[in-house]
Motif scaffolding. Structure first.
Motif, mmCIF file in Angstrom:
data_model
loop_
_atom_site.group_PDB
_atom_site.id
_atom_site.type_symbol
_atom_site.label_atom_id
_atom_site.label_comp_id
_atom_site.label_asym_id
_atom_site.label_seq_id
_atom_site.Cartn_x
_atom_site.Cartn_y
_atom_site.Cartn_z
ATOM 1 N N THR A 151 10.787 3.773 3.627
ATOM 2 C CA THR A 151 10.097 2.855 4.542
ATOM 3 C C THR A 151 9.070 1.980 3.836
ATOM 4 O O THR A 151 8.416 1.187 4.483
ATOM 5 N N SER A 152 8.925 2.141 2.539
ATOM 6 C CA SER A 152 7.910 1.361 1.849
ATOM 7 C C SER A 152 8.463 0.762 0.567
ATOM 8 O O SER A 152 9.459 1.225 0.023
ATOM 9 N N GLY A 153 7.818 -0.279 0.093
ATOM 10 C CA GLY A 153 8.195 -0.888 -1.167
ATOM 11 C C GLY A 153 9.071 -2.119 -0.983
ATOM 12 O O GLY A 153 9.897 -2.197 -0.077
ATOM 13 N N SER A 154 8.880 -3.084 -1.864
ATOM 14 C CA SER A 154 9.624 -4.331 -1.772
ATOM 15 C C SER A 154 11.112 -4.162 -2.057
ATOM 16 O O SER A 154 11.942 -4.849 -1.453
ATOM 17 N N ILE A 155 11.463 -3.249 -2.965
ATOM 18 C CA ILE A 155 12.878 -3.040 -3.245
ATOM 19 C C ILE A 155 13.613 -2.540 -2.003
ATOM 20 O O ILE A 155 14.743 -2.957 -1.721
#
Length: 201
Positions: A151-155
């Motif tokens: 649910t997190s991070g640009s990738i």
């Protein structure tokens, strides 16, 4: 096609609203979407004027970008009216702008709206789409990548949204360009994850 000096007036209006945006929704994003909206309209038999103006203004009133979205959209419509654009054409532009956002999950009601949505989605993928993703993530304090936390991070945003966009393109004219940009993202992700895993094995 927007004629001068109206085009310059619209450009200046958009520049004032979005020039300092650090999230990838800046003046140049609006300029690219307006350009592609005009190009696609000419190829698909839609109204180039409505598409180009709606492309310039499509993010005005986006809740992510404006604290008072309704007022921002209303102000934009008043601005167009003050430039001598008829009430009917202003209404057509407004309709073309309404359902462009991916987060709304809506299919635009008109061909012009579908074209603006296609143009916006083209700018969300490919090399520029990659740059905009990391700009948006950095502006919102997101990590570049975080293993095991989907649910997190640009990738992760590539898998949540960007890799889905080429299948959601409406027009034949936009589909070829979308496929090229989609493949570029796949190649980029393969290279990114390869470099990431070398030091995280």
């Amino acid at each position: 096609m927007i004629k001068e000096p109206l085009k310059k007036t619209i450009e200046n209006y958009v520049h004032q609203l979005f020039d300092r945006d650090p999230t990838g929704h800046d003046y140049y994003h609006m300029k690219r979407v307006a350009h592609w909206s005009k190009v696609l309209a000419e190829k698909e038999g839609a109204d180039p004027f409505i598409c180009e103006v709606a492309g310039w203004l499509h993010d005005v009133g986006d809740a992510k970008l404006f604290p008072e979205p309704v007022q921002a959209r209303e102000h934009a419509m008043r601005f167009l009216s003050e430039q001598g654009i008829t009430e009917h054409v202003c209404w057509q532009i407004k309709i073309a702008m309404e359902d462009v956002s991916f987060s709304k999950g809506q299919t635009p009601k008109t061909l012009e709206g579908k074209i603006v949505q296609d143009a916006d989605r083209l700018d969300a993928i490919g090399a520029i789409g990659i740059a905009r993703t990391f700009a948006f993530g950095g502006a919102h304090s997101q990590l570049i990548h975080q293993e095991g936390k989907e649910t997190s991070g640009s990738i992760q945003h590539f898998y949540d949204k960007l890799l889905k966009l080429s299948d959601l393109i409406h027009t034949k004219s936009a589909r070829k360009e979308a496929q090229i940009r989609h493949q570029y993202m796949l190649d980029y992700l393969q290279r990114f994850l390869g470099e990431w895993e070398v030091v995280n094995e």
